[in-house]
Design a protein around this motif. Structure first.
Motif, PDB file in Angstrom:
ATOM      1  N   LEU A 318       0.828  -1.208   0.000  1.00  0.00           N
ATOM      2  CA  LEU A 318       0.000   0.000   0.000  1.00  0.00           C
ATOM      3  C   LEU A 318       0.859   1.255   0.000  1.00  0.00           C
ATOM      4  O   LEU A 318       0.576   2.219  -0.721  1.00  0.00           O
ATOM      5  N   PHE A 319       1.915   1.248   0.823  1.00  0.00           N
ATOM      6  CA  PHE A 319       2.797   2.412   0.872  1.00  0.00           C
ATOM      7  C   PHE A 319       3.514   2.590  -0.461  1.00  0.00           C
ATOM      8  O   PHE A 319       3.656   3.706  -0.968  1.00  0.00           O
ATOM      9  N   MET A 320       3.962   1.482  -1.050  1.00  0.00           N
ATOM     10  CA  MET A 320       4.646   1.566  -2.333  1.00  0.00           C
ATOM     11  C   MET A 320       3.728   2.101  -3.423  1.00  0.00           C
ATOM     12  O   MET A 320       4.129   2.897  -4.271  1.00  0.00           O
ATOM     13  N   PHE A 321       2.461   1.652  -3.410  1.00  0.00           N
ATOM     14  CA  PHE A 321       1.523   2.139  -4.416  1.00  0.00           C
ATOM     15  C   PHE A 321       1.287   3.633  -4.273  1.00  0.00           C
ATOM     16  O   PHE A 321       1.264   4.376  -5.268  1.00  0.00           O
ATOM     17  N   SER A 322       1.111   4.114  -3.045  1.00  0.00           N
ATOM     18  CA  SER A 322       0.877   5.554  -2.845  1.00  0.00           C
ATOM     19  C   SER A 322       2.081   6.373  -3.270  1.00  0.00           C
ATOM     20  O   SER A 322       1.937   7.414  -3.923  1.00  0.00           O
ATOM     21  N   GLN A 323       3.293   5.893  -2.960  1.00  0.00           N
ATOM     22  CA  GLN A 323       4.497   6.626  -3.347  1.00  0.00           C
ATOM     23  C   GLN A 323       4.714   6.567  -4.860  1.00  0.00           C
ATOM     24  O   GLN A 323       5.097   7.564  -5.473  1.00  0.00           O
ATOM     25  N   THR A 324       4.453   5.414  -5.449  1.00  0.00           N
ATOM     26  CA  THR A 324       4.656   5.270  -6.891  1.00  0.00           C
ATOM     27  C   THR A 324       3.655   6.102  -7.680  1.00  0.00           C
ATOM     28  O   THR A 324       3.994   6.727  -8.696  1.00  0.00           O
ATOM     29  N   TRP A 325       2.413   6.129  -7.226  1.00  0.00           N
ATOM     30  CA  TRP A 325       1.416   6.928  -7.925  1.00  0.00           C
ATOM     31  C   TRP A 325       1.732   8.418  -7.810  1.00  0.00           C
ATOM     32  O   TRP A 325       1.576   9.173  -8.787  1.00  0.00           O
ATOM     33  N   ALA A 326       2.181   8.862  -6.638  1.00  0.00           N
ATOM     34  CA  ALA A 326       2.581  10.270  -6.486  1.00  0.00           C
ATOM     35  C   ALA A 326       3.766  10.592  -7.394  1.00  0.00           C
ATOM     36  O   ALA A 326       3.830  11.671  -8.001  1.00  0.00           O
TER      37      ALA A 326
END
Length: 410
Positions: A318-326
């Motif tokens: 979840l953290f990786m997805f939020s950082q990658t999308w940003a």
């Protein structure tokens, strides 16, 4: 000391050959590889018919189109070139672990020093490698054998587009004597033009100058140019991005996706980012390595690439997805449709007795005492176990459900 045996293998017009192989009707037509809509685009590559018409690499595309209005221009597809180089590198790894490949340019260095008893003499290895690449990928190549990378690369330039050359130990200086400076590896175009002002156009002409005289036009580069002129190169063959946890070297995990149809739909792009984040998080969790940074590469339909980098990353999906999308939102700055997305996470190996990957410590609470982080890890481990048992489509991020071709949840 035993002299080194370095093989340099080069596939001439690498990108153009891959494109003409995909479209056989373009084989005998002049083809240029260049970004289509960039205002100051230059030629990235061209095939042999285009070369015979006077087109060269780094030539402005506007000049090419003004002189050759009916020439075929194709956008570069760097991800396919990189994938082809990986396949070529695999062929070289069958003979030696010391294989250095270029970034999708068709160049390959192999250090086969000390492998004679295993695979035979150097020329035999080079012939077998050339034959394997031809059989596996249908690509013809030129090769050379020398005692260092400089002389080996110069020799392949001499026999392009087809042929082979062997420079024996002690023959380096004699081989380079008649070599034109503008074709000598390690000599830039600017340095070759400086030498041409003094009517010095070959290695033989420039060798007549002492080191002090070379320092007048070339300043601090004089010492390195003096060594190049003598055929001296001590640079080792550096293996590509092969992980080496035993030595503590930084390695890289890469995931990518190429769209069947170029797109700029935000929902589809977000689904792709979610899918890649999940795959990268899973690979990272199984690698027993600590993430260092994350690099994003967007390849547009017209051949332009944009890159982004993020240093705050961990294996939490979840953290990786939020950082990658940003990171994607910051990097995506064009309206042109996207063809390919890749994520590369550089990692540092950790000790095998560390069951939890190290993360940056919180200011007021230790990571191992944070109930929210501990709960997130448990959920992620449970999701991985479900995927292992029922398949990758059994559980996924909600955003990834909009991805075309993604397996449906049973």
């Amino acid at each position: 000391m035993r002299p080194r045996s370095i093989i340099h293998l080069n596939i001439a017009d690498f990108a153009a050959r891959l494109e003409t192989m995909a479209s056989p009707d373009l084989k005998d037509r002049p083809v240029v590889i260049a970004p289509l809509e960039a205002p100051r685009a230059v030629v990235y590559d061209m095939n042999e018919p285009a070369f015979r018409e006077g087109i060269r690499k780094r030539m402005p595309l506007s000049r090419v189109l003004s002189r050759h209005r009916h020439i075929k221009v194709l956008p570069p597809r760097f991800n396919r070139y990189a994938q082809a180089m990986k396949e070529i590198t695999k062929q070289g790894l069958a003979f030696t672990p010391a294989v250095e490949s270029g970034m999708g340019d068709g160049h390959l260095f192999l250090d086969i020093t000390g492998t004679t008893r295993l695979y035979g003499p150097g020329p035999d290895v080079a012939f077998r490698l050339k034959k394997a690449i031809k059989k596996q990928m249908g690509l013809d190549s030129v090769w050379s054998l020398a005692t260092n990378k400089l002389v080996a690369k110069a020799a392949t330039r001499l026999v392009k587009p087809l042929g082979e050359y062997i420079v024996g130990p002690g023959e380096e200086a004699d081989f380079l004597t008649p070599f034109p400076l503008k074709q000598l590896p390690g000599i830039s175009r600017h340095e070759a033009r400086i030498a041409a002002r003094f009517n010095l156009e070959t290695v033989c002409h420039l060798r007549q100058l002492t080191l002090a005289q070379l320092a007048i036009p070339f300043a601090e580069r004089a010492y390195f140019i003096h060594r190049i002129l003598q055929g001296i190169d001590t640079n080792p063959v550096k293996p590509g991005s092969a992980p080496n946890s035993a030595s503590g070297l930084v390695s890289e995990l890469v995931v990518d996706h190429e769209f069947a149809t170029d797109t700029n739909e935000q929902d589809e792009l977000k689904a792709c980012i979610a899918l890649l984040s999940r795959r990268l998080s899973r690979d990272l969790s199984g690698s027993r390595a600590c993430p260092r940074d994350l690099n994003l590469c967007l390849s547009y339909a017209d051949g332009i690439q944009h890159h982004g980098r993020c240093t705050q990353i961990r294996d939490d999906t979840l953290f990786m997805f939020s950082q990658t999308w940003a990171l994607f939102v910051r990097t995506w700055q064009r309206r042109v449709r996207i063809r390919h997305i890749s994520l590369a996470c550089s990692t540092v190996p950790v000790r095998t007795d560390q069951f939890v990957l190290p993360v940056q410590a919180d200011l007021f609470q230790a990571p191992d005492k944070d109930p929210k982080k501990d709960k997130t890890r448990k959920v992620q481990r449970a999701a991985f176990r479900i995927s292992d048992r029922f398949g990758s489509g059994a559980i996924t991020l909600g955003a990834a459900l909009r991805m075309p071709g993604e397996p449906a949840v049973p």
